[in-house]
Design a protein around this motif. Structure first.
Motif, PDB file in Angstrom:
ATOM      1  N   LEU A   1     -36.550 -77.989-109.056  1.00 49.29           N
ATOM      2  CA  LEU A   1     -37.765 -76.939-109.496  1.00 49.29           C
ATOM      3  C   LEU A   1     -38.697 -77.812-109.984  1.00 49.29           C
ATOM      4  CD1 LEU A   1     -35.350 -74.315-111.211  1.00 49.29           C
ATOM      5  CD2 LEU A   1     -36.344 -74.015-109.220  1.00 49.29           C
ATOM      6  N   LYS A   2     -38.733 -78.815-110.773  1.00 44.17           N
ATOM      7  CA  LYS A   2     -40.071 -79.454-111.241  1.00 44.17           C
ATOM      8  C   LYS A   2     -40.636 -79.984-109.718  1.00 44.17           C
ATOM      9  CE  LYS A   2     -41.177 -83.420-113.923  1.00 44.17           C
ATOM     10  NZ  LYS A   2     -40.851 -84.388-114.778  1.00 44.17           N
ATOM     11  N   LYS A   3     -39.920 -80.406-108.842  1.00 44.75           N
ATOM     12  CA  LYS A   3     -40.767 -81.030-107.612  1.00 44.75           C
ATOM     13  C   LYS A   3     -41.510 -80.035-107.110  1.00 44.75           C
ATOM     14  CE  LYS A   3     -37.712 -84.685-106.035  1.00 44.75           C
ATOM     15  NZ  LYS A   3     -36.831 -84.978-104.829  1.00 44.75           N
ATOM     16  N   MET A   4     -40.935 -78.763-107.156  1.00 43.76           N
ATOM     17  CA  MET A   4     -41.782 -77.393-106.494  1.00 43.76           C
ATOM     18  C   MET A   4     -42.918 -76.933-107.370  1.00 43.76           C
ATOM     19  SD  MET A   4     -38.814 -75.233-105.150  1.00 43.76           S
ATOM     20  CE  MET A   4     -37.121 -75.578-105.282  1.00 43.76           C
ATOM     21  N   TRP A   5     -42.740 -77.063-108.658  1.00 43.48           N
ATOM     22  CA  TRP A   5     -43.549 -76.294-109.546  1.00 43.48           C
ATOM     23  C   TRP A   5     -44.431 -77.046-110.566  1.00 43.48           C
ATOM     24  CZ3 TRP A   5     -44.377 -71.301-109.214  1.00 43.48           C
ATOM     25  CH2 TRP A   5     -43.518 -70.654-108.701  1.00 43.48           C
ATOM     26  N   GLU A   6     -44.158 -78.354-110.778  1.00 41.13           N
ATOM     27  CA  GLU A   6     -45.116 -79.058-111.572  1.00 41.13           C
ATOM     28  C   GLU A   6     -46.443 -79.208-111.007  1.00 41.13           C
ATOM     29  OE1 GLU A   6     -43.979 -83.106-111.746  1.00 41.13           O
ATOM     30  OE2 GLU A   6     -43.682 -83.511-109.817  1.00 41.13           O
ATOM     31  N   PRO A   7     -47.690 -79.016-111.962  1.00 41.99           N
ATOM     32  CA  PRO A   7     -48.876 -79.184-111.474  1.00 41.99           C
ATOM     33  C   PRO A   7     -49.389 -80.224-110.383  1.00 41.99           C
ATOM     34  CG  PRO A   7     -48.848 -79.021-113.873  1.00 41.99           C
ATOM     35  CD  PRO A   7     -47.173 -79.240-113.411  1.00 41.99           C
ATOM     36  N   ALA A   8     -48.803 -81.420-110.375  1.00 42.09           N
ATOM     37  CA  ALA A   8     -48.851 -82.376-109.391  1.00 42.09           C
ATOM     38  C   ALA A   8     -48.530 -82.013-107.851  1.00 42.09           C
ATOM     39  CB  ALA A   8     -48.299 -83.640-109.777  1.00 42.09           C
ATOM     40  N   ALA A   9     -47.410 -80.747-107.959  1.00 43.95           N
ATOM     41  CA  ALA A   9     -47.063 -80.234-106.474  1.00 43.95           C
ATOM     42  C   ALA A   9     -48.088 -79.326-106.078  1.00 43.95           C
ATOM     43  CB  ALA A   9     -45.702 -79.857-106.758  1.00 43.95           C
ATOM     44  N   GLN A  10     -48.874 -78.759-106.652  1.00 50.06           N
ATOM     45  CA  GLN A  10     -49.603 -77.752-106.375  1.00 50.06           C
ATOM     46  C   GLN A  10     -50.401 -78.126-105.134  1.00 50.06           C
ATOM     47  OE1 GLN A  10     -51.753 -75.728-109.448  1.00 50.06           O
ATOM     48  NE2 GLN A  10     -49.987 -75.228-110.548  1.00 50.06           N
ATOM     49  N   GLY A  11     -50.242 -77.347-103.947  1.00 48.77           N
ATOM     50  CA  GLY A  11     -50.926 -77.648-102.646  1.00 48.77           C
ATOM     51  C   GLY A  11     -50.381 -78.998-102.072  1.00 48.77           C
ATOM     52  N   LYS A  12     -49.641 -79.440-102.599  1.00 49.87           N
ATOM     53  CA  LYS A  12     -48.994 -80.919-101.865  1.00 49.87           C
ATOM     54  C   LYS A  12     -47.419 -80.631-101.471  1.00 49.87           C
ATOM     55  CE  LYS A  12     -52.280 -83.677-104.434  1.00 49.87           C
ATOM     56  NZ  LYS A  12     -51.891 -84.503-105.813  1.00 49.87           N
ATOM     57  N   VAL A  13     -46.721 -80.149-102.341  1.00 45.27           N
ATOM     58  CA  VAL A  13     -45.188 -79.724-101.902  1.00 45.27           C
ATOM     59  C   VAL A  13     -45.319 -78.373-101.270  1.00 45.27           C
ATOM     60  CG1 VAL A  13     -42.998 -79.429-102.553  1.00 45.27           C
ATOM     61  CG2 VAL A  13     -44.382 -81.309-103.701  1.00 45.27           C
ATOM     62  N   THR A  14     -45.364 -78.582 -99.769  1.00 49.26           N
ATOM     63  CA  THR A  14     -45.541 -77.411 -99.147  1.00 49.26           C
ATOM     64  C   THR A  14     -44.218 -77.018 -98.072  1.00 49.26           C
ATOM     65  OG1 THR A  14     -46.722 -78.629 -97.326  1.00 49.26           O
ATOM     66  CG2 THR A  14     -47.826 -77.478 -98.971  1.00 49.26           C
ATOM     67  N   THR A  15     -43.262 -77.970 -97.969  1.00 46.39           N
ATOM     68  CA  THR A  15     -42.135 -77.905 -97.516  1.00 46.39           C
ATOM     69  C   THR A  15     -40.857 -78.064 -97.967  1.00 46.39           C
ATOM     70  OG1 THR A  15     -42.190 -80.126 -96.236  1.00 46.39           O
ATOM     71  CG2 THR A  15     -43.280 -78.114 -94.971  1.00 46.39           C
ATOM     72  N   TRP A  16     -39.877 -77.529 -97.543  1.00 48.02           N
ATOM     73  CA  TRP A  16     -38.606 -77.731 -98.254  1.00 48.02           C
ATOM     74  C   TRP A  16     -37.854 -79.126 -98.226  1.00 48.02           C
ATOM     75  CZ3 TRP A  16     -36.114 -74.398-101.435  1.00 48.02           C
ATOM     76  CH2 TRP A  16     -36.635 -72.972-101.442  1.00 48.02           C
ATOM     77  N   ASN A  17     -38.214 -80.037 -97.074  1.00 49.98           N
ATOM     78  CA  ASN A  17     -37.657 -81.201 -96.982  1.00 49.98           C
ATOM     79  C   ASN A  17     -38.343 -82.064 -98.040  1.00 49.98           C
ATOM     80  OD1 ASN A  17     -40.043 -81.439 -95.524  1.00 49.98           O
ATOM     81  ND2 ASN A  17     -39.348 -82.687 -93.864  1.00 49.98           N
ATOM     82  N   GLN A  18     -39.728 -81.604 -98.457  1.00 53.00           N
ATOM     83  CA  GLN A  18     -40.479 -82.580 -99.527  1.00 53.00           C
ATOM     84  C   GLN A  18     -39.631 -82.269-100.879  1.00 53.00           C
ATOM     85  OE1 GLN A  18     -44.257 -80.697 -98.380  1.00 53.00           O
ATOM     86  NE2 GLN A  18     -45.018 -82.810 -98.924  1.00 53.00           N
ATOM     87  N   VAL A  19     -38.669 -81.360-100.960  1.00 53.45           N
ATOM     88  CA  VAL A  19     -38.020 -81.131-102.120  1.00 53.45           C
ATOM     89  C   VAL A  19     -36.720 -82.174-102.043  1.00 53.45           C
ATOM     90  CG1 VAL A  19     -36.689 -79.477-103.856  1.00 53.45           C
ATOM     91  CG2 VAL A  19     -38.916 -78.848-102.515  1.00 53.45           C
ATOM     92  N   ARG A  20     -35.852 -81.663-100.952  1.00 53.05           N
ATOM     93  CA  ARG A  20     -34.534 -82.622-100.732  1.00 53.05           C
ATOM     94  C   ARG A  20     -34.801 -82.953 -99.197  1.00 53.05           C
ATOM     95  NH1 ARG A  20     -29.374 -80.006-102.944  1.00 53.05           N
ATOM     96  NH2 ARG A  20     -30.255 -79.450-105.152  1.00 53.05           N
TER      97      ARG A  20
END
Length: 161
Positions: free
Chosen positions: A127-146
């Motif tokens: 959840l942190k990987k998805m929602w932290e401010p640094a993820a905004q606009g950068k984490v856009t696909t599920w494989n970036q989480v796992r």
């Protein structure tokens, strides 16, 4: 001078305003999370007092609310967390006494679209990987989480209820 902390419930406890008194003002500030409840209760309280009491409600945030409260600028501080030791000390130095009155508990619900058949559970680090401010606009696909999850679009939504 006794102050009240964290509470709309305190509005109910303030009692009857003398009929001969000028309109009293109750100042509340603090958590934006608690604001909708405070606003609703303060409106009903003011109606019940028929103009004898005016209630102002601000949204300085929990920390901002405690700063104002401990300086004696407000009567009630809405908070979405307990008062911190440093804030307790600030209140003590200002001779501001208080009581804590929990009025509600908030929660977070995480949901995944039923069409998503690869997520069986999410961890706090996910959840942190998805929602932290640094993820905004950068984490856009599920494989970036796992890395074992597919290269499928990740779309985040939130709502306050």
């Amino acid at each position: 001078m006794k102050k009240t902390l964290v509470a709309l419930a305190a509005i109910v406890l303030l009692g009857v305003v003398p009929k001969t008194a000028k309109a009293q003002i109750i100042q509340i500030d603090g958590s934006s999370t608690v604001f909708p409840i405070t606003e609703a209760v303060s409106e009903e309280f003011q109606k019940a007092k028929k103009g004898a009491v005016k209630v102002t409600v601000g949204i300085a945030g929990t920390g901002g609310g405690f700063k104002k409260f401990c300086r004696g600028e407000t009567d009630i501080s809405d908070a979405s967390r307990p008062i911190l030791k440093q804030e307790m000390e600030t209140c003590k130095q200002s001779s501001v006494q208080y009581i804590e009155l929990p009025i509600a508990y908030d929660a977070l619900t995480v949901m995944v679209n039923p069409k998503n058949d690869w997520v069986k559970a999410l961890t706090v680090p996910d959840l942190k990987k998805m929602w932290e401010p640094a993820a905004q606009g950068k984490v856009t696909t599920w494989n970036q989480v796992r890395s074992e999850w597919p290269n499928s679009p990740l779309k985040l939504f939130w709502s306050r209820r």
